[in-house]
Design an enzyme around this catalytic site. Sequence first.
Site, PDB file in Angstrom:
ATOM      1  N   ASP A  24     -43.653   8.497 -16.399  1.00 44.28           N
ATOM      2  CA  ASP A  24     -43.194   8.792 -15.406  1.00 44.28           C
ATOM      3  C   ASP A  24     -43.839   8.178 -13.953  1.00 44.28           C
ATOM      4  O   ASP A  24     -43.613   7.814 -13.042  1.00 44.28           O
ATOM      5  CB  ASP A  24     -42.797  10.232 -14.991  1.00 44.28           C
ATOM      6  N   LYS A  35     -45.961   9.573 -22.830  1.00 39.69           N
ATOM      7  CA  LYS A  35     -45.948  10.817 -22.300  1.00 39.69           C
ATOM      8  C   LYS A  35     -46.653  11.918 -23.237  1.00 39.69           C
ATOM      9  O   LYS A  35     -46.031  12.624 -23.956  1.00 39.69           O
ATOM     10  CB  LYS A  35     -44.364  11.333 -22.147  1.00 39.69           C
ATOM     11  N   ASP A  85     -37.211   0.375 -21.608  1.00 32.88           N
ATOM     12  CA  ASP A  85     -36.001   0.061 -21.166  1.00 32.88           C
ATOM     13  C   ASP A  85     -35.614   0.525 -19.552  1.00 32.88           C
ATOM     14  O   ASP A  85     -35.275  -0.344 -18.701  1.00 32.88           O
ATOM     15  CB  ASP A  85     -34.891   0.853 -21.970  1.00 32.88           C
ATOM     16  N   TYR A 115     -34.454   4.831 -30.197  1.00 24.99           N
ATOM     17  CA  TYR A 115     -32.990   3.909 -30.454  1.00 24.99           C
ATOM     18  C   TYR A 115     -32.768   4.028 -31.794  1.00 24.99           C
ATOM     19  O   TYR A 115     -31.480   3.965 -32.015  1.00 24.99           O
ATOM     20  CB  TYR A 115     -33.470   2.613 -29.703  1.00 24.99           C
ATOM     21  N   ASP A 142     -36.166  -2.187 -15.894  1.00 27.71           N
ATOM     22  CA  ASP A 142     -34.985  -2.089 -14.785  1.00 27.71           C
ATOM     23  C   ASP A 142     -35.618  -1.975 -13.447  1.00 27.71           C
ATOM     24  O   ASP A 142     -35.291  -2.508 -12.677  1.00 27.71           O
ATOM     25  CB  ASP A 142     -33.937  -1.123 -15.049  1.00 27.71           C
TER      26      ASP A 142
HETATM   27  C1  IPM Z   1     -31.348  -3.690 -22.248  1.00 26.76           C
HETATM   28  C2  IPM Z   1     -29.962  -3.057 -22.478  1.00 26.76           C
HETATM   29  C3  IPM Z   1     -29.692  -2.402 -23.763  1.00 26.76           C
HETATM   30  C4  IPM Z   1     -30.989  -1.439 -24.361  1.00 26.76           C
HETATM   31  C5  IPM Z   1     -28.331  -1.912 -23.899  1.00 26.76           C
HETATM   32  C6  IPM Z   1     -27.385  -2.892 -23.560  1.00 26.76           C
HETATM   33  C7  IPM Z   1     -28.140  -1.407 -25.454  1.00 26.76           C
HETATM   34  O1  IPM Z   1     -30.161  -1.842 -21.456  1.00 26.76           O
HETATM   35  O2  IPM Z   1     -31.560  -4.900 -23.226  1.00 26.76           O
HETATM   36  O3  IPM Z   1     -32.323  -3.041 -21.555  1.00 26.76           O
HETATM   37  O4  IPM Z   1     -30.768  -0.221 -23.962  1.00 26.76           O
HETATM   38  O5  IPM Z   1     -31.879  -1.624 -24.906  1.00 26.76           O
HETATM   39 MG    MG Z   2     -31.771  -1.805 -20.057  1.00 25.79          MG
END
Ligand code: IPM
Ligand code: MG
Length: 369
Positions: free
Chosen positions: A226, A193, A250, A142, A254
Site C-alpha cells: 500500500d 503485506k 496488477d 489468481y 496500473d
Molecule cells: C492485466 C489484466 C489482467 C489481470 C486481466 C485482464 C485478467 O488486468 O494483465 O493486468 O488481472 O492480470
Molecule cells: Mg491489470
Amino acid sequence: MASFNLLLLPGDGIGPEVMAEVKKVADALGKAGLGTFETETDLVGGAAYDAHGKAVADSTMQLALSADAVLFGAVGGPKWAKVPYEHRPEAGLLRLRKDLALFANLRPAVCYPALAEASSLKREVIEGLDIMIVRELTGGVYFGEPKEVVTLENGQKRAVDTQVYTTHEIERIARVAFDLAKVRRKKVTSTEKHNVMRSGVLWKEVVTRVGAEEYPDIELEHHLADACGMQLVRWPKQYDVIVCDNLFGDMLSDVAAMLTGSLGMLPSASLGAPDPATGKRKSLYEPVHGSAPDIAGQGLANPIAMIGSFGMALRYSLGLGQAADLVDAAIADVLASGLRTRDIAAKGANAVGTTEMGDAIVAALRKRL
Ligand code: IPM
Ligand code: MG
C-alpha cells in the site's frame, strides 16, 4: 535471414485494431532484412468463446506452445458479462499464462519526454521516469486453491480466494528482478503485506535471502504494497525495479501506467523459465491496457502499448535488441513530432486515430532502418 514464427491473438474490443498496427511494424522490419516474421492469427477471449464456447481453444494453445512469441491484444467486454465464470474472456488469458508457465511479467513504465504534460502528475515528478515492475504471474490469489463460492446451511454464500506462494515461486521471480536491476540502476524494491499476510512474511524472507546470497551488489529495500502505491504517485523516481506478487503487481502496474500519461502507453512481456536445452523462454507480449469496449471499433485506440509490446518481443524473445531500440526510437520520434492519439492529447488539441499513429511510427521506423 532468421525466421520467426509469431502467434497473433488480437482478442476483443480494441485488440484487433492495435494488433493491425503491429503487423505493419513487423512488415517494415521484414522488408528491411531484419528477419522473416511469419504470423498466424487466432481467436482468444470473447471472440473465441463466440466461436468455440471456450475462451481459448486447445488448438490455439498448441500454436502458442510452438510459437517463438505470442502477441496478445486484449480480452473482455460487456457482451460476455453473463457467460459462465470459467468461460469468461479473461480465462483465456489466464490459461495462456498458466499453461505456458509465464511466471515473470515485466512492465516497464517509461515517461517519454514529449508526454510529461499528458500525465495527471506534475512534470517534475514524472519527467525522465524509467521504472520496471516485475510481477509474479502464475501464482498467488489468481490461481490459489480453494477458489470457490459455496452456499452455507443458513442460505448465505461464502466466497474464497487463496493467496499462496512457495519458496521456489518467490526465489525465481526475485532472481528475475535482481537480474534486471544488474543492468539498470542496481536497486530492487520488494513489496508485500507482511504486516497482515503470512505469504508476505515468506515473500520478504525469501527475497532478502536471495538478495544477500546471490546479489550482494544490488541494493534491496522493502515497501509495504500500500505504501508503494502511495510512493508511486508521490515520487516514483525513487524506484528502479519493483518486484511484487500477482495481485499487487496488477494494481501497482496500473498506477505506474498512468504515470506515463496513459494506460495506452504501457507494454508488457510475460516470460517462462529458459529451456535447459535451447535457452529459449516461452513468452507472451501484451499491452497493460484492456479491451476498452467504450472506444472499440472506432479507430481511436492508442496502438503504442501494443507496438511497444512487439518491441519487447524483439528484445526478449527474438534476439533483435537493436531492432527493438529502433522501434522504441520511432515511437519517441513520433511523440516528439507532436502526434497524439486522444488518450494522450492535451485538452482541446487535435488527435489522430489508431491507423494514423501506426503509420507514423512505421514511417519514422523506415527513416531509421
Ligand atoms: C492485466 C489484466 C489482467 C489481470 C486481466 C485482464 C485478467 O488486468 O494483465 O493486468 O488481472 O492480470
Ligand atoms: Mg491489470
